[in-house]
Design a protein around this motif. Sequence first.
Motif, PDB file in Angstrom:
ATOM      1  N   ALA A 259      29.304  51.983 182.265  1.00 54.19           N
ATOM      2  CA  ALA A 259      28.096  51.167 182.391  1.00 54.19           C
ATOM      3  C   ALA A 259      26.845  52.030 182.333  1.00 54.19           C
ATOM      4  N   LEU A 260      25.773  51.429 181.838  1.00 51.47           N
ATOM      5  CA  LEU A 260      24.474  52.096 181.764  1.00 51.47           C
ATOM      6  C   LEU A 260      23.425  51.155 182.348  1.00 51.47           C
ATOM      7  N   GLY A 261      22.578  51.685 183.214  1.00 54.69           N
ATOM      8  CA  GLY A 261      21.513  50.888 183.810  1.00 54.69           C
ATOM      9  C   GLY A 261      20.199  51.643 183.775  1.00 54.69           C
ATOM     10  N   GLY A 262      19.096  50.907 183.773  1.00 52.06           N
ATOM     11  CA  GLY A 262      17.790  51.553 183.735  1.00 52.06           C
ATOM     12  C   GLY A 262      16.733  50.774 184.477  1.00 52.06           C
ATOM     13  N   ARG A 263      15.686  51.464 184.858  1.00 49.68           N
ATOM     14  CA  ARG A 263      14.548  50.863 185.567  1.00 49.68           C
ATOM     15  C   ARG A 263      13.262  51.417 184.986  1.00 49.68           C
ATOM     16  N   TYR A 264      12.345  50.513 184.659  1.00 47.42           N
ATOM     17  CA  TYR A 264      11.023  50.941 184.188  1.00 47.42           C
ATOM     18  C   TYR A 264       9.955  50.262 185.042  1.00 47.42           C
TER      19      TYR A 264
ATOM     20  N   LEU B 260      17.288  56.292 184.819  1.00 45.00           N
ATOM     21  CA  LEU B 260      18.504  55.846 184.154  1.00 45.00           C
ATOM     22  C   LEU B 260      19.707  56.124 185.036  1.00 45.00           C
ATOM     23  N   GLU B 261      20.761  55.308 184.858  1.00 49.34           N
ATOM     24  CA  GLU B 261      22.001  55.505 185.606  1.00 49.34           C
ATOM     25  C   GLU B 261      23.207  55.321 184.693  1.00 49.34           C
TER      26      GLU B 261
END
Length: 287
Positions: free
Chosen positions: A203-208, A178-179
Amino acid sequence: MKLSKIAFSVFFLFVFGFSNAQDDLLNELDSVSKGKKEIEIAAFKGLQVCTMQSTKLAAKGEWYFLVSHRFGDLTDGLDNFFGLDNALTKIGGLYGATDWLTFGISRHTLNKNYELSAKYKFANQEVDGFPVTIVGYNTIDINSKLSKDEFPELKSSSRFAFSTQLPISRKFSNSFSLELNPIYIHKNLYEPLFEEKDNFLLALGGRYKLSKRISLNMEYAARLNARETSFYHNPATIGIDIETGGHVFQLLFSNSQAMNDVSYFTNANRITEGKGIYFGFNLYRVF
């Protein structure tokens, strides 16, 4: 018999001395390994989560060639050939000056905009230590489309816009990261009825990770001081990362066609009745 006693004594001293030396060496290695922090790597494989910057930097001496493309509104169908008729392109390059500092330059079709960037690392996430990676990111936009023939009172400073960002990421597992990204954007030239000169976003970002080489990425940015009269919307993007050896290929769907940070975060479209959806990609090639 005397010779055998001497041999046994020499053998005993050798084994005892070797054992002590081995223990001393292992103790030294343990102390070195304890003193050196293990860094958590690859929270994000791409330099961008989707359009927003990730906490990944180029390594020292690495060159990246970047091509980004956003087609027009996908929902217009055959009227604009599913966005092909009014696509936008971004071409640029990045260079890792050190392991903690990356410089970039790019040119955008939108407003014939040039973007200069600097990305620098403050801290790394550690396996058994500091919990997050912290990066700073700044851009300077230069709008070269503006003309004094059209705007006689145009000032040179009116061409400039700036962004300051502080991406903070954490890799929670080998599959999930998560960022959080606080963002400040300043525009010298703006639309007073619809936007602010100074813009603040979170802002919120994510990677799965879906497989060894494929991941699902998402990002969303909330405009904290947006005007009620604004017809712009909070930017949101969903995408797929595909790793193919020397480069990362990202396929994206977004409510913003712009790719420069200033326009992406402040001028995204509102998705209404299924309209305002843009398909595109980012392609990074490392040398």
